[in-house]
Design a protein around this motif. Structure first.
Motif, PDB file in Angstrom:
ATOM      1  N   ALA A 117       5.243   2.400   0.967  1.00 40.29           N
ATOM      2  CA  ALA A 117       3.913   1.780   1.005  1.00 40.29           C
ATOM      3  C   ALA A 117       3.980   0.378   1.603  1.00 40.29           C
ATOM      4  O   ALA A 117       3.091  -0.019   2.380  1.00 40.29           O
ATOM      5  CB  ALA A 117       3.324   1.724  -0.410  1.00 40.29           C
ATOM      6  N   GLU A 118       5.023  -0.375   1.269  1.00 38.17           N
ATOM      7  CA  GLU A 118       5.193  -1.728   1.824  1.00 38.17           C
ATOM      8  C   GLU A 118       5.338  -1.673   3.340  1.00 38.17           C
ATOM      9  O   GLU A 118       4.708  -2.457   4.071  1.00 38.17           O
ATOM     10  CB  GLU A 118       6.416  -2.385   1.206  1.00 38.17           C
ATOM     11  N   ILE A 119       6.156  -0.770   3.825  1.00 42.55           N
ATOM     12  CA  ILE A 119       6.374  -0.651   5.268  1.00 42.55           C
ATOM     13  C   ILE A 119       5.064  -0.335   5.993  1.00 42.55           C
ATOM     14  O   ILE A 119       4.701  -0.993   6.981  1.00 42.55           O
ATOM     15  CB  ILE A 119       7.415   0.455   5.564  1.00 42.55           C
ATOM     16  N   ILE A 120       4.347   0.666   5.491  1.00 42.97           N
ATOM     17  CA  ILE A 120       3.117   1.122   6.161  1.00 42.97           C
ATOM     18  C   ILE A 120       2.017   0.062   6.097  1.00 42.97           C
ATOM     19  O   ILE A 120       1.389  -0.275   7.109  1.00 42.97           O
ATOM     20  CB  ILE A 120       2.629   2.439   5.541  1.00 42.97           C
ATOM     21  N   LEU A 121       1.777  -0.483   4.894  1.00 41.40           N
ATOM     22  CA  LEU A 121       0.676  -1.438   4.730  1.00 41.40           C
ATOM     23  C   LEU A 121       0.948  -2.757   5.439  1.00 41.40           C
ATOM     24  O   LEU A 121       0.030  -3.366   6.001  1.00 41.40           O
ATOM     25  CB  LEU A 121       0.419  -1.671   3.240  1.00 41.40           C
ATOM     26  N   ALA A 122       2.185  -3.218   5.413  1.00 40.58           N
ATOM     27  CA  ALA A 122       2.515  -4.463   6.117  1.00 40.58           C
ATOM     28  C   ALA A 122       2.280  -4.306   7.614  1.00 40.58           C
ATOM     29  O   ALA A 122       1.795  -5.231   8.282  1.00 40.58           O
ATOM     30  CB  ALA A 122       3.969  -4.851   5.843  1.00 40.58           C
TER      31      ALA A 122
ATOM     32  N   VAL B 253       1.947   6.820  -8.543  1.00 38.48           N
ATOM     33  CA  VAL B 253       0.644   6.143  -8.520  1.00 38.48           C
ATOM     34  C   VAL B 253       0.786   4.672  -8.903  1.00 38.48           C
ATOM     35  O   VAL B 253       0.169   3.794  -8.276  1.00 38.48           O
ATOM     36  CB  VAL B 253      -0.346   6.855  -9.469  1.00 38.48           C
ATOM     37  N   THR B 254       1.608   4.386  -9.906  1.00 43.05           N
ATOM     38  CA  THR B 254       1.777   2.992 -10.339  1.00 43.05           C
ATOM     39  C   THR B 254       2.397   2.153  -9.234  1.00 43.05           C
ATOM     40  O   THR B 254       1.957   1.026  -8.961  1.00 43.05           O
ATOM     41  CB  THR B 254       2.652   2.911 -11.604  1.00 43.05           C
ATOM     42  N   SER B 255       3.420   2.671  -8.576  1.00 45.92           N
ATOM     43  CA  SER B 255       4.034   1.936  -7.469  1.00 45.92           C
ATOM     44  C   SER B 255       3.046   1.745  -6.318  1.00 45.92           C
ATOM     45  O   SER B 255       2.979   0.666  -5.712  1.00 45.92           O
ATOM     46  CB  SER B 255       5.271   2.685  -6.955  1.00 45.92           C
ATOM     47  N   LEU B 256       2.269   2.778  -6.036  1.00 45.19           N
ATOM     48  CA  LEU B 256       1.291   2.684  -4.952  1.00 45.19           C
ATOM     49  C   LEU B 256       0.212   1.653  -5.274  1.00 45.19           C
ATOM     50  O   LEU B 256      -0.145   0.822  -4.426  1.00 45.19           O
ATOM     51  CB  LEU B 256       0.653   4.046  -4.707  1.00 45.19           C
ATOM     52  N   LEU B 257      -0.303   1.681  -6.499  1.00 45.92           N
ATOM     53  CA  LEU B 257      -1.287   0.672  -6.926  1.00 45.92           C
ATOM     54  C   LEU B 257      -0.710  -0.736  -6.825  1.00 45.92           C
ATOM     55  O   LEU B 257      -1.381  -1.679  -6.404  1.00 45.92           O
ATOM     56  CB  LEU B 257      -1.733   0.945  -8.364  1.00 45.92           C
TER      57      LEU B 257
ATOM     58  N   SER C 186      -2.197  -3.605  -4.244  1.00 47.85           N
ATOM     59  CA  SER C 186      -2.813  -4.840  -4.739  1.00 47.85           C
ATOM     60  C   SER C 186      -2.450  -6.043  -3.868  1.00 47.85           C
ATOM     61  O   SER C 186      -3.214  -7.004  -3.761  1.00 47.85           O
ATOM     62  CB  SER C 186      -2.393  -5.105  -6.182  1.00 47.85           C
ATOM     63  N   LYS C 187      -1.275  -6.005  -3.218  1.00 44.10           N
ATOM     64  CA  LYS C 187      -0.847  -7.112  -2.363  1.00 44.10           C
ATOM     65  C   LYS C 187      -1.686  -7.210  -1.095  1.00 44.10           C
ATOM     66  O   LYS C 187      -1.815  -8.290  -0.509  1.00 44.10           O
ATOM     67  CB  LYS C 187       0.628  -6.950  -1.985  1.00 44.10           C
ATOM     68  N   TYR C 188      -2.248  -6.090  -0.664  1.00 43.62           N
ATOM     69  CA  TYR C 188      -2.940  -6.050   0.617  1.00 43.62           C
ATOM     70  C   TYR C 188      -4.453  -5.915   0.485  1.00 43.62           C
ATOM     71  O   TYR C 188      -5.180  -6.178   1.440  1.00 43.62           O
ATOM     72  CB  TYR C 188      -2.383  -4.900   1.459  1.00 43.62           C
TER      73      TYR C 188
ATOM     74  N   PRO D  89       2.548  -7.785  -8.186  1.00 42.08           N
ATOM     75  CA  PRO D  89       2.306  -6.368  -7.911  1.00 42.08           C
ATOM     76  C   PRO D  89       2.602  -5.421  -9.073  1.00 42.08           C
ATOM     77  O   PRO D  89       1.747  -4.598  -9.438  1.00 42.08           O
ATOM     78  CB  PRO D  89       3.228  -6.094  -6.717  1.00 42.08           C
ATOM     79  N   SER D  90       3.799  -5.503  -9.651  1.00 44.98           N
ATOM     80  CA  SER D  90       4.137  -4.571 -10.731  1.00 44.98           C
ATOM     81  C   SER D  90       3.282  -4.819 -11.967  1.00 44.98           C
ATOM     82  O   SER D  90       2.924  -3.875 -12.680  1.00 44.98           O
ATOM     83  CB  SER D  90       5.622  -4.651 -11.076  1.00 44.98           C
ATOM     84  N   ASN D  91       2.893  -6.076 -12.206  1.00 44.76           N
ATOM     85  CA  ASN D  91       2.008  -6.369 -13.329  1.00 44.76           C
ATOM     86  C   ASN D  91       0.660  -5.697 -13.133  1.00 44.76           C
ATOM     87  O   ASN D  91       0.083  -5.141 -14.078  1.00 44.76           O
ATOM     88  CB  ASN D  91       1.833  -7.881 -13.485  1.00 44.76           C
ATOM     89  N   PHE D  92       0.160  -5.718 -11.901  1.00 45.28           N
ATOM     90  CA  PHE D  92      -1.124  -5.079 -11.601  1.00 45.28           C
ATOM     91  C   PHE D  92      -1.055  -3.574 -11.859  1.00 45.28           C
ATOM     92  O   PHE D  92      -1.880  -3.011 -12.580  1.00 45.28           O
ATOM     93  CB  PHE D  92      -1.509  -5.349 -10.148  1.00 45.28           C
TER      94      PHE D  92
END
Length: 288
Positions: free
Chosen positions: A62-67, A101-105, A109-111, A123-126
C-alpha cells in the motif's frame, strides 16, 4: 597522511556512530523486530506467522502504490514495515482479513487525512483504533504481559530508551511514563485496586510499542519540545478517564483523540507564523 591510513586508524566507536547516524531509519524496524522475537519466543504472542506476513506485506505494498499515486515518489519502506509489524503484534483475530484491513487503513490514513502536506495520525494507531472500536466482534487487542521475565523487559526498555533518545523524543516517553504512573496511583485510590496492578500494563508489549513508536512518532509529533510534553500529559489524562470507564484499549483511543488535534493546531500555528514573516511591512513610502 594517506586517506586510506586515516580511515583505517579511525576508532571503531566513531565508525559505528557514523554508521548509525547515516542509517538510523533502519534501527527502529530492527528494534520492533526484536520486541516481536522476544515476545514470541518467550510468551508466544503471535497467533500465526501468516497473519504477521499479511499485515507487513499489505502495509508495504500500500505504501509503494499510494506514495507513487499521491506523491509521485518512491518511499523508503522502513515506516511501512513498522506499521505492518505493529498491526501484526497489536491485534488478535482468528481470521486473516482484519490484519489486511488494519494495515490498509493505517497506510491510507497517511495519504487521505492530510493537512499542510503532512499526515495527522500515527498510521498504526489510526488503523488499530478503528478496528478495535468498530470490529470488536472479530478483533481484539494484544493483552499478554511479559510476566516475571525481568531480563526480557530490561533489554527492551534499555534499547527503546536509547533509540528514542537518538530520535530526540526521550522527553516524550519519560513524560508519558511519569504521568501514567502518577495517574495509576490516583486510579488505585479511586478503584481500590493495587497500585502495581494499575502500573503493570507498562511492562507489556502493547505499551512498549505505544511508548516507543506511537506517541513518539516524529512525523505526527508537534514541532516544539514543550508542545510534545504537553501532548504526552494530555494523552495520559485522557487515557486515565477512559480507563476509569473500563476501556481496556485506552492508550490507543487517547492518542487517536489527542494526537491529530494537537498536530493540526501545531501545523496551523506554523503556517500563520510563516505568513506573518513573509507579509511585507507597511512603512514610510509604502502603499497602505
Amino acid at each position: 597522511m594517506p586517506k586510506e591510513y586515516q580511515l583505517e586508524s579511525m576508532p571503531a566507536t566513531a565508525s559505528l556512530s557514523q554508521w548509525l547516524k547515516n542509517n538510523f531509519q533502519y534501527i527502529p524496524p530492527a528494534f520492533i523486530t526484536l520486541i516481536l522475537l522476544v515476545g514470541q519466543f518467550t510468551f508466544g504472542i503471535l497467533d500465526s506467522y501468516m497473519t504477521l506476513v499479511a499485515a507487513i506485506a499489505t502495509a508495504m505494498i500500500a505504501e509503494i502504490i499510494l506514495a507513487r499515486i499521491v506523491l509521485g515518489t518512491w518511499k523508503n519502506l522502513a515506516s511501512a514495515y513498522i506499521t505492518g509489524i505493529s498491526v501484526g503484534i497489536l491485534i488478535r483475530s482468528n481470521v486473516v482479513w482484519p490484519y489486511i484491513v488494519t494495515s490498509l487503513l493505517s497506510i491510507l490514513s497517511k495519504y487521505v487525512f492530510r493537512y499542510k502536506d503532512r499526515h495527522l495520525w500515527n498510521p498504526s494507531n489510526f488503523g488499530v483504533s478503528w478496528m478495535l472500536a468498530l470490529y470488536s466482534v472479530h478483533v481484539a487487542g494484544l493483552s499478554i504481559q511479559w510476566g516475571s521475565n525481568l531480563a526480557a523487559m530490561s533489554v527492551i526498555w534499555i534499547l527503546g530508551l536509547l533509540i528514542v533518545n537518538r530520535a530526540k523524543r526521550l522527553h516524550v516517553t519519560v513524560t508519558y511514563v511519569i504521568s501514567f504512573s502518577i495517574l495509576a496511583y490516583v486510579r488505585c485510590l479511586i478503584t481500590g485496586d493495587a497500585f502495581l496492578a494499575e502500573l503493570s500494563p507498562l511492562t507489556g508489549p502493547m505499551y512498549q510499542l505505544f511508548i516507543f513508536f506511537m506517541i513518539t512518532d516524529p512525523p505526527t509529533s508537534v514541532s516544539t519540545r514543550k508542545g510534545r510534553i504537553i501532548v504526552a500529559v494530555l494523552v495520559a489524562i485522557v487515557e486515565f478517564v477512559l480507563r476509569l470507564n473500563n476501556l481496556i484499549y485506552a492508550p490507543f483511543f487517547a492518542l487517536f483523540l489527542v494526537g491529530p488535534v494537537a498536530k493540526f493546531f501545531d501545523l496551523r500555528s506554523i503556517a500563520l507564523r510563516n505568513r506573518k514573516r513573509e507579509k511585507p511591512g507597511v512603512g514610510p513610502g509604502s502603499v497602505a
